[in-house]
Scaffold this motif. Structure first.
Motif, mmCIF file in Angstrom:
data_model
loop_
_atom_site.group_PDB
_atom_site.id
_atom_site.type_symbol
_atom_site.label_atom_id
_atom_site.label_comp_id
_atom_site.label_asym_id
_atom_site.label_seq_id
_atom_site.Cartn_x
_atom_site.Cartn_y
_atom_site.Cartn_z
ATOM 1 N N THR A 180 3.283 9.940 -40.436
ATOM 2 C CA THR A 180 2.453 10.840 -41.250
ATOM 3 C C THR A 180 1.674 11.829 -40.381
ATOM 4 O O THR A 180 1.536 13.010 -40.718
ATOM 5 C CB THR A 180 1.473 10.010 -42.095
ATOM 6 N N ALA A 181 1.199 11.392 -39.242
ATOM 7 C CA ALA A 181 0.501 12.314 -38.331
ATOM 8 C C ALA A 181 1.447 13.380 -37.814
ATOM 9 O O ALA A 181 1.112 14.579 -37.730
ATOM 10 C CB ALA A 181 -0.099 11.527 -37.169
ATOM 11 N N LYS A 182 2.632 12.889 -37.501
ATOM 12 C CA LYS A 182 3.620 13.881 -37.036
ATOM 13 C C LYS A 182 3.968 14.857 -38.143
ATOM 14 O O LYS A 182 4.109 16.059 -37.917
ATOM 15 C CB LYS A 182 4.875 13.160 -36.553
ATOM 16 N N ILE A 183 4.075 14.285 -39.359
ATOM 17 C CA ILE A 183 4.407 15.170 -40.487
ATOM 18 C C ILE A 183 3.285 16.177 -40.718
ATOM 19 O O ILE A 183 3.509 17.360 -40.948
ATOM 20 C CB ILE A 183 4.692 14.326 -41.746
ATOM 21 N N GLU A 184 2.018 15.678 -40.667
ATOM 22 C CA GLU A 184 0.898 16.593 -40.863
ATOM 23 C C GLU A 184 0.856 17.672 -39.783
ATOM 24 O O GLU A 184 0.642 18.854 -40.061
ATOM 25 C CB GLU A 184 -0.406 15.809 -40.855
ATOM 26 N N SER A 185 1.081 17.258 -38.542
ATOM 27 C CA SER A 185 1.098 18.246 -37.457
ATOM 28 C C SER A 185 2.262 19.213 -37.629
ATOM 29 O O SER A 185 2.124 20.426 -37.412
ATOM 30 C CB SER A 185 1.180 17.553 -36.098
ATOM 31 N N ALA A 186 3.394 18.655 -38.049
ATOM 32 C CA ALA A 186 4.553 19.526 -38.269
ATOM 33 C C ALA A 186 4.292 20.490 -39.413
ATOM 34 O O ALA A 186 4.642 21.674 -39.351
ATOM 35 C CB ALA A 186 5.789 18.677 -38.554
ATOM 36 N N LEU A 187 3.607 19.930 -40.484
ATOM 37 C CA LEU A 187 3.283 20.808 -41.601
ATOM 38 C C LEU A 187 2.286 21.896 -41.181
ATOM 39 O O LEU A 187 2.380 23.046 -41.605
ATOM 40 C CB LEU A 187 2.719 19.989 -42.755
ATOM 41 N N LYS A 188 1.290 21.486 -40.368
ATOM 42 C CA LYS A 188 0.319 22.481 -39.891
ATOM 43 C C LYS A 188 0.996 23.571 -39.054
ATOM 44 O O LYS A 188 0.733 24.770 -39.221
ATOM 45 C CB LYS A 188 -0.762 21.795 -39.068
ATOM 46 N N THR A 189 1.860 23.137 -38.142
ATOM 47 C CA THR A 189 2.569 24.131 -37.315
ATOM 48 C C THR A 189 3.464 25.021 -38.167
ATOM 49 O O THR A 189 3.542 26.246 -37.972
ATOM 50 C CB THR A 189 3.398 23.411 -36.253
ATOM 51 N N ALA A 190 4.122 24.358 -39.145
ATOM 52 C CA ALA A 190 4.981 25.140 -40.040
ATOM 53 C C ALA A 190 4.156 26.114 -40.872
ATOM 54 O O ALA A 190 4.543 27.270 -41.094
ATOM 55 C CB ALA A 190 5.784 24.214 -40.946
#
Length: 209
Positions: free
Chosen positions: A28-38
């Protein structure tokens, strides 16, 4: 050995929930970071798209302005072309006619030029002769208006008198003869007076006696 295996399996079963929760939290952290970067990338792309859209709108307005200018220029060129065609169709024949008329006039002038030159030379000769006659008439009138003594003196002592050479010879001969006669008479009178003075008025004494 068998009791120890179930204990190990139970321990493994107990440890499964903890071990499963850790990977979930990491994903989930990776997803959130990925979502933020995206999201940030999408924001950057959105800004880029807005910039491109503004540039495209500016370019489009410039293109429309250029297109309108080109259309105006093209319409102007078409009008000029139409005017040139009308000029070619109308004015060139008129110019040709005028040139033909001018050539005819020039040929006529070239043919009449010798006669015109002859007439001009005749007019010049007549003018010169008339001027000479007028000058001679003025000289004659001024000569006739002068006094007799001045005319006589001019004829005898100068060569600028407006009379013929025969008249000059005649007048000068008369002057010479008159001068000789006057000189002779003056000499006779002078010698007579001298003789009378030398004889002390002899004739006067004789007459008185």
């Amino acid at each position: 050995m068998s009791s120890s295996r179930p204990q190990k399996s139970q321990e493994r079963g107990r440890s499964l929930p903890g071990s499963a929760s850790n990977p979930v939290t990491i994903s989930t952290a990776k997803i959130e970071s990925a979502l933020k970067t995206a999201y940030q990338k999408n924001l950057g792309k959105e800004h880029l798209l807005k910039d491109l859209e503004s540039k495209l709108s500016d370019d489009l307005s410039n293109f429309r302005a250029i297109d309108s200018l080109l259309q105006d220029v093209f319409s102007g060129l078409q009008r000029d072309h139409q005017r040139a065609e009308r000029a070619l169709q109308r004015q060139i024949p008129e110019i040709k006619l005028q040139l033909e008329d001018s050539m005819d006039a020039l040929t006529d002038l070239a043919e009449s030029l010798p006669t015109t030159q002859a007439q001009v030379s005749d007019i010049r000769d007549v003018y010169d002769s008339g001027r000479e006659k007028a000058h001679s008439l003025v000289v004659d009138l001024s000569w006739l208006n002068t006094e007799f003594y001045e005319r006589w003196r001019t004829i005898i002592f100068t060569s600028s008198s407006p009379v013929s050479w025969r008249w000059k010879v005649y007048m000068r001969s008369i002057f010479v003869v008159s001068f000789i006669i006057c000189s002779w008479l003056f000499w006779i009178a002078l010698t007579g007076a001298y003789r009378a003075h030398r004889h002390r008025l002899v004739w006067g004494e004789k007459l008185m006696s």
